[in-house]
Design a protein around this motif. Structure first.
Motif, mmCIF file in Angstrom:
data_model
loop_
_atom_site.group_PDB
_atom_site.id
_atom_site.type_symbol
_atom_site.label_atom_id
_atom_site.label_comp_id
_atom_site.label_asym_id
_atom_site.label_seq_id
_atom_site.Cartn_x
_atom_site.Cartn_y
_atom_site.Cartn_z
ATOM 1 N N THR A 1 -11.730 6.793 -26.076
ATOM 2 C CA THR A 1 -11.464 8.078 -26.068
ATOM 3 C C THR A 1 -12.521 8.856 -25.949
ATOM 4 O OG1 THR A 1 -11.762 8.199 -28.646
ATOM 5 C CG2 THR A 1 -9.380 7.653 -27.788
ATOM 6 N N PRO A 2 -12.494 10.087 -25.486
ATOM 7 C CA PRO A 2 -11.090 10.827 -24.741
ATOM 8 C C PRO A 2 -10.664 9.972 -23.815
ATOM 9 C CG PRO A 2 -12.888 12.261 -24.389
ATOM 10 C CD PRO A 2 -13.349 11.136 -25.258
ATOM 11 N N ARG A 3 -9.284 10.110 -23.587
ATOM 12 C CA ARG A 3 -8.761 9.394 -22.371
ATOM 13 C C ARG A 3 -9.075 10.093 -20.924
ATOM 14 N NH1 ARG A 3 -8.316 4.872 -23.311
ATOM 15 N NH2 ARG A 3 -6.611 4.562 -21.675
ATOM 16 N N LEU A 4 -9.066 9.149 -19.956
ATOM 17 C CA LEU A 4 -9.363 9.397 -18.566
ATOM 18 C C LEU A 4 -10.976 9.994 -18.340
ATOM 19 C CD1 LEU A 4 -6.242 11.501 -18.107
ATOM 20 C CD2 LEU A 4 -6.490 8.893 -17.333
ATOM 21 N N MET A 5 -11.634 9.553 -19.100
ATOM 22 C CA MET A 5 -12.955 9.762 -19.007
ATOM 23 C C MET A 5 -13.578 8.955 -17.815
ATOM 24 S SD MET A 5 -14.962 11.899 -21.047
ATOM 25 C CE MET A 5 -16.702 11.122 -21.412
ATOM 26 N N GLU A 6 -14.210 9.644 -16.875
ATOM 27 C CA GLU A 6 -14.664 8.879 -15.465
ATOM 28 C C GLU A 6 -16.431 8.909 -15.642
ATOM 29 O OE1 GLU A 6 -14.426 6.398 -12.107
ATOM 30 O OE2 GLU A 6 -12.754 7.160 -13.481
ATOM 31 N N GLN B 1 2.266 5.155 -6.701
ATOM 32 C CA GLN B 1 1.913 5.651 -8.104
ATOM 33 C C GLN B 1 2.427 4.647 -9.362
ATOM 34 O OE1 GLN B 1 6.694 7.865 -7.745
ATOM 35 N NE2 GLN B 1 4.819 9.100 -8.676
ATOM 36 N N HIS B 2 1.869 4.887 -10.326
ATOM 37 C CA HIS B 2 1.954 4.169 -11.642
ATOM 38 C C HIS B 2 1.710 5.018 -12.768
ATOM 39 C CE1 HIS B 2 1.144 1.125 -14.819
ATOM 40 N NE2 HIS B 2 1.789 0.297 -14.014
ATOM 41 N N PRO B 3 2.697 4.977 -13.806
ATOM 42 C CA PRO B 3 2.670 5.817 -14.927
ATOM 43 C C PRO B 3 1.137 5.780 -15.683
ATOM 44 C CG PRO B 3 4.083 3.983 -15.324
ATOM 45 C CD PRO B 3 3.605 4.008 -13.979
ATOM 46 N N ASN B 4 0.308 4.946 -15.554
ATOM 47 C CA ASN B 4 -0.811 4.855 -16.336
ATOM 48 C C ASN B 4 -1.975 5.456 -15.409
ATOM 49 O OD1 ASN B 4 0.252 3.610 -18.388
ATOM 50 N ND2 ASN B 4 -0.630 1.553 -17.933
ATOM 51 N N ALA B 5 -1.544 5.832 -14.033
ATOM 52 C CA ALA B 5 -2.512 6.491 -13.508
ATOM 53 C C ALA B 5 -2.072 7.762 -12.956
ATOM 54 C CB ALA B 5 -2.812 5.731 -12.182
ATOM 55 N N PRO B 6 -2.497 8.881 -13.820
ATOM 56 C CA PRO B 6 -2.016 10.241 -13.655
ATOM 57 C C PRO B 6 -2.974 11.274 -12.726
ATOM 58 C CG PRO B 6 -3.211 10.259 -15.736
ATOM 59 C CD PRO B 6 -3.148 8.722 -15.351
ATOM 60 N N ALA B 7 -3.845 10.583 -12.141
ATOM 61 C CA ALA B 7 -4.913 11.213 -11.178
ATOM 62 C C ALA B 7 -5.530 12.282 -11.830
ATOM 63 C CB ALA B 7 -4.135 11.450 -9.937
ATOM 64 N N ARG B 8 -5.952 12.033 -13.051
ATOM 65 C CA ARG B 8 -6.916 13.223 -13.706
ATOM 66 C C ARG B 8 -7.945 12.558 -14.465
ATOM 67 N NH1 ARG B 8 -3.173 16.018 -11.850
ATOM 68 N NH2 ARG B 8 -1.793 17.482 -12.995
ATOM 69 N N TYR B 9 -8.899 13.409 -14.628
ATOM 70 C CA TYR B 9 -10.001 12.964 -15.223
ATOM 71 C C TYR B 9 -10.674 14.197 -16.319
ATOM 72 C CZ TYR B 9 -12.857 15.776 -11.880
ATOM 73 O OH TYR B 9 -13.458 16.857 -11.225
#
Length: 339
Positions: A110-115, A246-254
């Motif tokens: 966490t936080p989620r979607l860190m790149e 598309q996949h629910p675990n890949a919201p294309a956000r960071y």
């Protein structure tokens, strides 16, 4: 040694395609072809990484197999193109491991979607760590493969981790350069400074209790396209925002504040140190990211190869049935020799 750039002719493409007789749906629905898939976990420091381990058909417990770590693109997950390539390479006799990056997909953090580039690179070495614990893996024959941004993460990991005996990137995307300069040098220095200033302001807001800000990696809809939208991002919408990939675990956000660390990423700064281990770049001739592969190739030392597929764009190599068999055939040849 003379510069080695491979350009396949159209006739060869279709000959290989017919020879391999591989039929793939664009929605990534693979047939198993006898390959076994097992969900596994391994640590990257305090974070639990979740992956899928692919074992070849007719697996012989008395043998040790070469293995390949497969790294997904920015904003992707293991169920998309990285898993697709892991499946196809397992069909060719390799043990493969596709996983979700730290902070993303099913993995922890966490936080989620860190790149964060350095964490992504450490994910690769952590995946190698895991493979070395498996009795069925030959620890002296482990390679790495990355797609898109996963390509530069795999290449950077090979600069640090000499257990990686060969490395390849498919549609390689230099995230650091893209964040500093924009795609095709479309960002001015002043715009770069402005973005870093906004990152600092956002960190201050979050330090004071505001919510984590997420940024879109690609347009959310074609309505957001303009005449300045790069082909890559239009293609990204077609892949990540439609049933194609598309996949629910890949919201294309960071996480927006991770942008500063992306800007500070220089994946090719020591690429020459990979030699004498081989490096392969695979790219489409029509990809607007081709110059990232060319740059990496030019900075690498022998043995190196740039394999260009005529007519293909960046995203075509993710899943298109007229191109993926060609990429798989090349990767099979490359890892067959180097591992």
């Amino acid at each position: 040694m003379a510069k080695k750039i491979t350009l396949i002719l159209t006739g060869i493409i279709f000959s290989l395609f017919n020879l391999m007789n591989i039929s793939m749906a664009q929605n990534m629905a693979d047939t198993n072809q006898g390959v076994s898939v097992q969900k596994v976990t391994f640590p990257n420091n305090a974070i639990t990484v979740v992956g899928n381990l692919y074992t070849p058909a007719n697996f012989d417990k008395s043998k040790k197999y070469p293995a390949i770590v497969v790294v997904h693109p920015f904003g992707g997950v293991k169920e998309q193109t990285s898993g697709h390539y892991a499946q196809k390479l397992a069909e060719q006799g390799f043990i493969t491991l596709a996983y979700d990056a730290s902070y993303q997909g099913e993995s922890g953090g966490t936080p989620r979607l860190m790149e964060i580039p350095d964490m992504r690179i450490e994910d690769v070495s952590s995946a190698v760590d895991y493979l070395t614990t498996l009795s069925k893996v030959d620890e002296n024959r482990i390679g790495a493969l990355g797609i898109c941004t996963g390509g530069v993460y795999a290449i950077k990991a090979a600069q640090r981790d000499y257990r990686i005996k060969s490395v390849a990137g498919v549609s390689t995307f230099d995230l650091g350069r893209a964040r500093r300069e924009g795609l095709n040098n479309s960002m001015s220095y002043e715009e770069r400074v402005k973005r870093l200033e906004e990152v600092g302001k956002q960190r201050t807001r979050q330090a004071r209790g505001e919510e984590v800000r997420l940024a879109a990696a690609i347009p959310d809809s074609p309505a957001q396209f303009t005449d300045k939208t790069p082909v890559l991002y239009k293609e990204g919408y077609e892949y990540y925002r439609t049933p194609r990939g598309q996949h629910p675990n890949a919201p294309a956000r960071y996480v927006f504040t991770s942008l500063a660390r992306q800007m500070d990423f220089f994946p090719y700064d020591q690429i020459d140190t990979i030699s004498p281990r081989p490096v392969l770049f695979v790219a489409g001739s029509e990809a607007d990211t081709l110059y990232y592969s060319e740059d990496g190739y030019n900075k690498a030392k022998e043995p190196r190869e740039l394999f260009i597929i005529p007519g293909a764009t960046h995203m075509d190599l993710y899943d298109k049935p007229q191109y993926v068999p060609i990429v798989v055939a090349k990767l099979t040849e490359f890892y067959g020799k180097s591992l």
